[in-house]
Scaffold this motif. Structure first.
Motif, PDB file in Angstrom:
ATOM      1  N   SER A   1       6.935  18.048   9.900  1.00 28.73           N
ATOM      2  CA  SER A   1       5.777  17.443   9.014  1.00 28.73           C
ATOM      3  C   SER A   1       5.282  16.822   9.907  1.00 28.73           C
ATOM      4  CB  SER A   1       6.921  16.591   7.769  1.00 28.73           C
ATOM      5  OG  SER A   1       7.384  15.959   8.892  1.00 28.73           O
ATOM      6  N   ILE A   2       4.484  16.121   9.830  1.00 26.32           N
ATOM      7  CA  ILE A   2       3.726  15.044  10.633  1.00 26.32           C
ATOM      8  C   ILE A   2       3.777  13.205   9.759  1.00 26.32           C
ATOM      9  CG2 ILE A   2       2.225  16.459  11.378  1.00 26.32           C
ATOM     10  CD1 ILE A   2      -0.497  16.333  10.033  1.00 26.32           C
ATOM     11  N   ASP A   3       3.658  12.291  10.171  1.00 22.04           N
ATOM     12  CA  ASP A   3       3.556  11.026   9.421  1.00 22.04           C
ATOM     13  C   ASP A   3       2.348  10.460  10.400  1.00 22.04           C
ATOM     14  OD1 ASP A   3       5.553  10.514   7.664  1.00 22.04           O
ATOM     15  OD2 ASP A   3       6.701  10.492   9.272  1.00 22.04           O
ATOM     16  N   VAL A   4       0.707   9.730   9.688  1.00 20.12           N
ATOM     17  CA  VAL A   4      -0.437   8.945   9.932  1.00 20.12           C
ATOM     18  C   VAL A   4       0.565   7.685  10.218  1.00 20.12           C
ATOM     19  CG1 VAL A   4      -2.523   7.960   9.697  1.00 20.12           C
ATOM     20  CG2 VAL A   4      -1.741  10.682   9.457  1.00 20.12           C
TER      21      VAL A   4
ATOM     22  N   VAL B   1       5.355   3.048   9.103  1.00 23.54           N
ATOM     23  CA  VAL B   1       4.933   4.779   8.570  1.00 23.54           C
ATOM     24  C   VAL B   1       3.926   3.939   7.210  1.00 23.54           C
ATOM     25  CG1 VAL B   1       4.616   6.938   7.918  1.00 23.54           C
ATOM     26  CG2 VAL B   1       6.646   5.959   9.340  1.00 23.54           C
ATOM     27  N   GLY B   2       2.078   4.204   7.748  1.00 21.63           N
ATOM     28  CA  GLY B   2       1.486   3.868   7.167  1.00 21.63           C
ATOM     29  C   GLY B   2       0.839   2.694   7.226  1.00 21.63           C
ATOM     30  N   GLN B   3      -0.361   2.195   6.527  1.00 24.23           N
ATOM     31  CA  GLN B   3      -1.455   1.334   7.175  1.00 24.23           C
ATOM     32  C   GLN B   3      -0.609   0.505   7.708  1.00 24.23           C
ATOM     33  OE1 GLN B   3      -4.249   2.078   9.813  1.00 24.23           O
ATOM     34  NE2 GLN B   3      -3.940  -0.169   9.987  1.00 24.23           N
ATOM     35  N   GLN B   4      -0.539  -0.623   6.431  1.00 27.46           N
ATOM     36  CA  GLN B   4      -0.013  -1.801   6.625  1.00 27.46           C
ATOM     37  C   GLN B   4       1.163  -1.944   7.432  1.00 27.46           C
ATOM     38  OE1 GLN B   4       0.370  -3.520   2.677  1.00 27.46           O
ATOM     39  NE2 GLN B   4      -1.850  -3.814   2.289  1.00 27.46           N
ATOM     40  N   ALA B   5       2.277  -1.213   6.659  1.00 26.55           N
ATOM     41  CA  ALA B   5       3.676  -1.159   7.968  1.00 26.55           C
ATOM     42  C   ALA B   5       3.066  -1.150   9.711  1.00 26.55           C
ATOM     43  CB  ALA B   5       4.311  -0.348   7.632  1.00 26.55           C
ATOM     44  N   PHE B   6       2.636  -0.361  10.614  1.00 24.90           N
ATOM     45  CA  PHE B   6       2.066  -0.073  11.349  1.00 24.90           C
ATOM     46  C   PHE B   6       1.154  -1.301  11.942  1.00 24.90           C
ATOM     47  CE2 PHE B   6      -0.076   2.564  14.662  1.00 24.90           C
ATOM     48  CZ  PHE B   6       0.182   2.343  15.241  1.00 24.90           C
ATOM     49  N   GLN B   7       0.244  -1.696  11.058  1.00 23.37           N
ATOM     50  CA  GLN B   7      -0.449  -2.529  11.627  1.00 23.37           C
ATOM     51  C   GLN B   7       0.398  -4.106  11.815  1.00 23.37           C
ATOM     52  OE1 GLN B   7      -4.003  -2.923  10.150  1.00 23.37           O
ATOM     53  NE2 GLN B   7      -4.890  -5.455  11.257  1.00 23.37           N
TER      54      GLN B   7
ATOM     55  N   ASP C   1       0.513  -1.592   0.268  1.00 15.86           N
ATOM     56  CA  ASP C   1      -0.027  -0.257  -0.144  1.00 15.86           C
ATOM     57  C   ASP C   1       0.808   1.400   0.187  1.00 15.86           C
ATOM     58  OD1 ASP C   1       1.453   0.015   2.296  1.00 15.86           O
ATOM     59  OD2 ASP C   1      -0.794   1.001   3.319  1.00 15.86           O
ATOM     60  N   GLY C   2       2.594   1.446  -0.106  1.00 13.61           N
ATOM     61  CA  GLY C   2       3.444   2.258  -0.124  1.00 13.61           C
ATOM     62  C   GLY C   2       3.668   2.718   0.922  1.00 13.61           C
ATOM     63  N   SER C   3       3.162   2.425   2.331  1.00 10.86           N
ATOM     64  CA  SER C   3       3.610   2.462   3.299  1.00 10.86           C
ATOM     65  C   SER C   3       5.014   1.895   3.501  1.00 10.86           C
ATOM     66  CB  SER C   3       2.640   2.260   4.698  1.00 10.86           C
ATOM     67  OG  SER C   3       2.771   0.237   4.261  1.00 10.86           O
ATOM     68  N   ARG C   4       5.615   2.031   4.599  1.00 11.10           N
ATOM     69  CA  ARG C   4       7.170   1.664   4.773  1.00 11.10           C
ATOM     70  C   ARG C   4       7.155   1.479   6.048  1.00 11.10           C
ATOM     71  NH1 ARG C   4       6.444   7.009   4.579  1.00 11.10           N
ATOM     72  NH2 ARG C   4       8.422   8.500   6.387  1.00 11.10           N
ATOM     73  N   LEU C   5       8.255   0.095   6.092  1.00 15.66           N
ATOM     74  CA  LEU C   5       9.088   0.147   7.548  1.00 15.66           C
ATOM     75  C   LEU C   5      10.607   0.388   7.251  1.00 15.66           C
ATOM     76  CD1 LEU C   5       8.223  -1.666   9.780  1.00 15.66           C
ATOM     77  CD2 LEU C   5       8.817  -3.946   8.726  1.00 15.66           C
ATOM     78  N   VAL C   6      11.051   0.881   8.501  1.00 16.60           N
ATOM     79  CA  VAL C   6      12.579   1.620   8.552  1.00 16.60           C
ATOM     80  C   VAL C   6      13.117   0.646   9.379  1.00 16.60           C
ATOM     81  CG1 VAL C   6      13.738   3.279   8.884  1.00 16.60           C
ATOM     82  CG2 VAL C   6      11.245   3.663   7.772  1.00 16.60           C
ATOM     83  N   VAL C   7      14.265  -0.214   8.562  1.00 11.76           N
ATOM     84  CA  VAL C   7      14.775  -0.721  10.173  1.00 11.76           C
ATOM     85  C   VAL C   7      16.001  -0.364  10.268  1.00 11.76           C
ATOM     86  CG1 VAL C   7      15.430  -3.394  10.428  1.00 11.76           C
ATOM     87  CG2 VAL C   7      13.458  -2.437   9.345  1.00 11.76           C
TER      88      VAL C   7
ATOM     89  N   THR D   1      -5.722   5.668  16.298  1.00 10.66           N
ATOM     90  CA  THR D   1      -4.930   5.557  15.344  1.00 10.66           C
ATOM     91  C   THR D   1      -3.947   6.792  15.976  1.00 10.66           C
ATOM     92  OG1 THR D   1      -7.235   6.347  13.726  1.00 10.66           O
ATOM     93  CG2 THR D   1      -5.247   7.401  13.228  1.00 10.66           C
ATOM     94  N   THR D   2      -2.763   6.502  16.044  1.00 11.95           N
ATOM     95  CA  THR D   2      -1.907   6.962  15.735  1.00 11.95           C
ATOM     96  C   THR D   2      -0.766   7.640  14.552  1.00 11.95           C
ATOM     97  OG1 THR D   2      -0.851   5.347  16.943  1.00 11.95           O
ATOM     98  CG2 THR D   2       0.898   6.576  16.767  1.00 11.95           C
TER      99      THR D   2
END
Length: 346
Positions: free
Chosen positions: A250-253, A175-181, A157-163, A266-267
């Motif tokens: 900036s903000i990130d949902v 950052v973003g729904q799929q990565a966060f969930q 979905d374009g969300s990202r996981l920063v490791v 929601t965070t």
């Protein structure tokens, strides 16, 4: 100095807050106070019954009732639980009195990574012999393996996981729904309502930053604080964060996950020059905000396990994500199968 001395200084807490965060205690004091609540040293039997009887439903499901300073509910064993907590997202205290079982559990914490709220439910299960999920066993892993896993991975979905490898640990920021969930629950499937709440939460934060609390006040529903009070609280919070973290950038949902009593949480991360902070909006099933939390942002540790697998763990929900990293590909093992996503090129 003591807290009593700090209260007296100019700019100290207002009078109505001196008992709410203005007290100093010891474990022995708490035990003596708890014991005094069980007999007539402090109040008559009639007063104690009123003191610990719930009168007002908490939340739309009414799973607990509010008494005179306590939340009262039934345990899975049919016994009474009389409890309350307090905190600011970092310093947290939880007091649970299982009055029919003659058990009291008191937990405090001073870090946002593992709060008393997360720990106390698991402690309760251990005390009463109920099933619970222990943290996964940590396996030694080389520094090279941690560095090899570093990078930014993009989900479908374009969300990202920063490791990142930090201090001998592997830390993740979603950052973003799929990565966060994925990090929170171990799955990426989510209903359309989560996306709607992400959009709504972004609009609320963007408006508040501009000094407009209209969207936030509307989301609080009828009966909440008036706009002037909300505006004052939000302005004070933002000013404090800017003082501590520098200029707002900036903000990130980050995303939405299931919350208490059938609700959703929601965070939103607000990024400043020298760090980040999060706003957490807990929504009831109707889309009305039940609670607002604010705390510093902290990444999530990926705990190394057997066979090169890394896991997240939350004391409230157990093991979440299950991930392996190899050749620039992250593989997530989820309830409905395996999903892979690729690391972005530098």
């Amino acid at each position: 100095g003591t807290i009593a001395q700090r209260i007296a200084v100019p700019g100290g807490p207002y009078w109505e807050l001196r008992g709410n965060g203005g007290l100093q205690t010891t474990l022995g004091d708490m035990a003596r106070w708890d014991a005094a609540l069980n007999d007539q040293r402090m109040m008559t039997d009639s007063s104690r019954r009123k003191f610990m009887t719930g009168y007002v439903n908490e939340g739309p499901a009414g799973l607990s009732q509010y008494a005179y300073g306590w939340a009262v509910s039934k345990t899975s064993r049919g016994t009474r639980l009389v409890e309350h907590n307090g905190g600011n997202g970092v310093y947290v205290a939880e007091l649970l009195r299982f009055v029919d079982d003659h058990v009291t559990i008191f937990v405090t914490s001073t870090v946002s990574e593992l709060t008393a709220t997360s720990a106390v439910r698991v402690i309760s299960k251990i005390v009463f012999g109920e099933p619970y999920e222990p943290p996964p066993q940590r396996v030694a892993v080389s520094a090279q393996a941690l560095v090899a896993a570093q990078g930014t991975y993009t989900l479908h979905d374009g969300s990202r996981l920063v490791v990142r490898a930090q201090g001998g640990r592997l830390m993740a920021e979603a950052v973003g729904q799929q990565a966060f969930q994925l990090i929170a629950t171990g799955d990426t499937a989510s209903p359309a309502s989560f996306t709607q709440l992400n959009t709504r939460s972004r609009a609320i934060v963007e408006a508040v930053i501009k000094g407009d609390v209209g969207p936030l006040r509307a989301a609080l529903g009828p009966g909440g604080p008036d706009s002037a009070e909300v505006a004052s609280q939000e302005a004070e919070l933002l000013a404090d964060r800017i003082q501590r973290f520098g200029a707002l950038q900036s903000i990130d949902v980050l995303g939405t996950t299931p919350g208490p009593e059938g609700g959703m949480r929601t965070t939103v991360r607000i990024n400043f020059a020298k760090g980040g902070a999060t706003n957490m909006y807990t929504w009831d099933p109707r889309g009305v905000i039940m609670d607002i939390g604010a705390r510093p942002f902290t990444p999530t540790e990926l705990l190394p396990g057997a066979h090169g697998e890394f896991r997240t763990f939350d004391a409230r929900g157990g093991v979440g994500a299950r991930l392996t990293f190899a050749n620039g590909i992250a593989t997530a093992t989820m309830p409905n199968g395996i999903v892979q996503f690729t690391r972005q090129r530098p």
